[in-house]
Design a protein around this motif. Structure first.
Motif, short mmCIF file in Angstrom:
data_model
loop_
_atom_site.label_atom_id
_atom_site.label_comp_id
_atom_site.label_asym_id
_atom_site.label_seq_id
_atom_site.Cartn_x
_atom_site.Cartn_y
_atom_site.Cartn_z
N ASP A 168 0.82 -1.22 0.00
CA ASP A 168 0.00 0.00 0.00
C ASP A 168 0.85 1.26 0.00
O ASP A 168 0.38 2.33 -0.42
N ASP A 169 2.07 1.18 0.50
CA ASP A 169 2.90 2.38 0.58
C ASP A 169 4.22 2.24 -0.17
O ASP A 169 5.14 3.03 0.04
N THR A 170 4.34 1.28 -1.05
CA THR A 170 5.58 1.08 -1.80
C THR A 170 5.26 0.77 -3.26
O THR A 170 4.45 -0.10 -3.56
N GLN A 171 5.92 1.52 -4.16
CA GLN A 171 5.75 1.31 -5.59
C GLN A 171 7.12 1.32 -6.27
O GLN A 171 7.98 2.14 -5.95
N LEU A 172 7.31 0.43 -7.22
CA LEU A 172 8.52 0.37 -8.02
C LEU A 172 8.17 0.75 -9.46
O LEU A 172 7.14 0.33 -9.99
N THR A 173 9.02 1.57 -10.10
CA THR A 173 8.75 2.01 -11.46
C THR A 173 10.00 1.84 -12.31
O THR A 173 11.14 1.99 -11.84
N ILE B 114 20.24 12.51 -30.22
CA ILE B 114 19.25 11.55 -29.76
C ILE B 114 19.68 11.01 -28.39
O ILE B 114 20.83 10.66 -28.19
N THR B 115 18.73 10.94 -27.46
CA THR B 115 18.97 10.39 -26.12
C THR B 115 18.00 9.27 -25.86
O THR B 115 16.80 9.42 -26.06
N ASN B 116 18.52 8.13 -25.43
CA ASN B 116 17.68 7.03 -24.93
C ASN B 116 17.70 7.10 -23.41
O ASN B 116 18.74 6.86 -22.79
N SER B 117 16.56 7.46 -22.82
CA SER B 117 16.49 7.73 -21.40
C SER B 117 15.85 6.57 -20.65
O SER B 117 14.72 6.16 -20.95
N PHE B 118 16.60 6.02 -19.69
CA PHE B 118 16.11 4.93 -18.83
C PHE B 118 16.03 5.44 -17.40
O PHE B 118 16.90 6.17 -16.94
N GLU B 119 14.98 5.03 -16.70
CA GLU B 119 14.81 5.49 -15.32
C GLU B 119 14.17 4.40 -14.49
O GLU B 119 13.27 3.68 -14.95
N ALA B 120 14.65 4.26 -13.26
CA ALA B 120 14.06 3.36 -12.29
C ALA B 120 13.79 4.14 -11.01
O ALA B 120 14.59 5.00 -10.64
N GLY B 121 12.66 3.86 -10.36
CA GLY B 121 12.30 4.60 -9.16
C GLY B 121 11.68 3.69 -8.11
O GLY B 121 11.16 2.61 -8.39
N TRP B 122 11.76 4.14 -6.88
CA TRP B 122 11.20 3.39 -5.74
C TRP B 122 10.42 4.34 -4.86
O TRP B 122 10.89 5.45 -4.58
#
Length: 402
Positions: free
Chosen positions: A351-356, A394-402
Motif C-alpha cells: 500500500d505504501d511502496t511502488q517500483l517504477t 538523440i537520447t535514450n532515457s532509462f529510469e528506475a524509481g522506488w
C-alpha cells in the motif's frame, strides 16, 4: 511564472521521463502546470508586492469574475532587476614545450538595469455542461540597458606589454512578445474528452552591442564597432488530444501536433574610428531565415494488470527544415522522419511502496544560431559560425524509481 497567480494552479506534475504523449524535444523532463478548470461564482483578486536588496522588486495584480457559464481573469505585473557586476579574464598562449608565448588580462565592470512587464487576459465560456470554449491573450516585454567598461592588457614572451586599450561599451535589449490562443474542450463522459488548441506567438527582439577601443599601446586611432541584431520569432501551433477509457480500467490517448517556427535574424554591423563616422561593415552584416515545420502524431495506451500498470506509447514526427543564409546565398533544406517510443512499468509492492521502470527516446535539435554558417565577430576575442549540416542529438532515457 512570476506573472501567474498561484490560485490559478490546480496541481504541478513533475514528469521526469515523459511518455510519447509529450514532445520528445529536450534532454530533461517536463514540469506540467495544471490550471483550475472551475471557479466559485463571484469576484476575486489579489495584489502582490516584493522588495529585495539592490533596489530589486516586483509588483503584480490579478482579478477574476466567474458566473455559472462565464469566467474572466487577468494578471498584470512588473519587475525591476538592476544589473551590477565585475569580471576578470586571464589567458596564456603556450608553445607546447612548457614555454609561454603570450598572455593577456582584462577587467570589466558593468552597471545597468532590466525591467520586465507582463499582461494576460483570458475568458472561458461553457456552451453546455460538456463543452467549454477558452481564449487567452498575453503580452510581455523585457528591456535591459547595461554599460560595461573594460581595461585590457597583453604581454609578449618576455613580459613586455604589447597591447593596452580601454573599451567603454553599451548593450541594450528590447524584447516584446505577444501571444493568443483558443481552446475547445468537449467531455463525452468521465475521462473521455477531446481538446483542440490553436496558438500563435510573436517575439521581436532588438539588441545592440557597441564598444569603442581606445588604444594606449601602440598609439593608433580608436576603433568603434556596433552590432544591431533584429530577431523575429513566430510560432504557430495546432494540437488535438483525445482521451477515452477502455475495458478493465484501461486508458487510450491519441493526438496530433503541428508546430511551425518561422524566424528571421537580421544583423547589421558598423565600424569606424568613431560612432558618428561608422560605416556598414560587410563582415558583420547578414540576413538568416529559419523555418521549421513539425508534424507529429502519438498514441499511448495504459492498462493495469493486478499490481502492475503498463503504459506504452509511440510518437511519429516529420520534421522539415528550411534554412536560407541570404547574404552568403547558402540555402539548405532537409527532411527527417523519426519514431519516438516510450514504455512505463509500475509495480505496487504494498500500500505504501511502488517500483517504477521507464524508457523514452528524446531528441535535442540544434538552435537556429547553431545552423547559421555566417561568421560573426561577437567581440574582439570571439568569433562564431554555425553549421547547417548539424544533426539532432538523440537520447535514450532509462529510469528506475522506488
Amino acid at each position: 511564472l512570476e506573472a501567474m497567480s498561484a490560485d490559478r494552479i490546480e496541481r504541478v506534475e513533475v514528469i521526469t521521463n515523459p511518455s510519447a504523449q509529450y514532445s520528445p524535444e529536450g534532454a530533461a523532463g517536463i514540469i506540467n502546470l495544471i490550471t483550475k478548470q472551475s471557479r466559485k461564482v463571484g469576484r476575486s483578486g489579489s495584489v502582490r508586492l516584493n522588495v529585495g536588496s539592490g533596489d530589486r522588486g516586483n509588483f503584480g495584480v490579478s482579478g477574476a469574475y466567474n458566473s455559472n457559464k462565464l469566467t474572466l481573469s487577468g494578471d498584470a505585473s512588473i519587475r525591476f532587476d538592476p544589473q551590477d557586476g565585475a569580471a576578470r579574464d586571464e589567458r596564456a598562449v603556450l608553445d607546447g614545450q612548457g614555454g609561454q608565448l603570450a598572455s593577456s588580462r582584462s577587467r570589466t565592470r558593468q552597471v545597468g538595469a532590466a525591467d520586465f512587464w507582463n499582461l494576460r487576459g483570458s475568458v472561458d465560456y461553457d456552451l453546455s455542461a460538456k463543452t467549454r470554449l477558452s481564449g487567452e491573450a498575453r503580452f510581455s516585454r523585457s528591456d535591459a540597458q547595461v554599460k560595461p567598461r573594460q581595461h585590457f592588457e597583453s604581454f609578449g614572451p618576455t613580459g613586455a606589454p604589447t597591447l593596452i586599450f580601454d573599451s567603454p561599451q553599451r548593450f541594450t535589449d528590447g524584447r516584446p512578445t505577444g501571444a493568443i490562443q483558443g481552446t475547445v474542450r468537449h467531455k463525452f463522459g468521465d475521462e473521455h474528452d477531446l481538446v483542440v488548441n490553436l496558438s500563435h506567438e510573436r517575439t521581436d527582439d532588438r539588441r545592440e552591442g557597441a564598444n569603442t577601443e581606445v588604444f594606449g599601446l601602440p598609439v593608433q586611432p580608436d576603433l568603434f564597432t556596433d552590432l544591431h541584431t533584429v530577431t523575429t520569432l513566430i510560432q504557430t501551433q495546432a494540437k488535438a488530444d483525445y482521451t477515452r477509457p477502455t475495458l478493465a480500467e484501461g486508458k487510450l490517448k491519441a493526438g496530433y501536433d503541428l508546430r511551425v517556427d518561422d524566424n528571421e535574424y537580421d544583423n547589421v554591423g558598423l565600424r569606424g574610428v568613431a560612432e558618428a563616422s561608422a560605416a556598414p561593415d560587410p563582415a558583420q552584416t547578414n540576413l538568416f531565415l529559419y523555418k521549421q515545420t513539425i508534424n507529429a502524431a502519438y498514441l499511448t495506451y495504459e492498462q493495469p494488470f493486478g499490481d502492475w500498470t503498463v503504459l506504452g506509447g509511440l510518437r511519429l514526427e516529420d520534421v522539415r527544415l528550411d534554412l536560407d543564409q541570404v547574404t552568403s546565398r547558402i540555402a539548405h533544406n532537409t527532411g527527417q522522419r523519426d519514431a519516438y517510443p516510450s514504455l512505463h512499468l509500475a509495480y505496487k509492492a504494498s500500500d505504501d511502496t511502488q517500483l517504477t521502470v521507464s524508457y523514452s527516446k528524446r531528441v535535442q535539435r540544434p538552435n537556429p544560431s547553431d545552423l547559421n554558417p555566417f561568421v560573426v565577430q561577437r567581440d574582439p576575442f570571439n568569433q562564431f559560425a554555425g553549421n547547417p549540416n548539424l544533426k539532432p542529438q538523440i537520447t535514450n532515457s532509462f529510469e528506475a524509481g522506488w
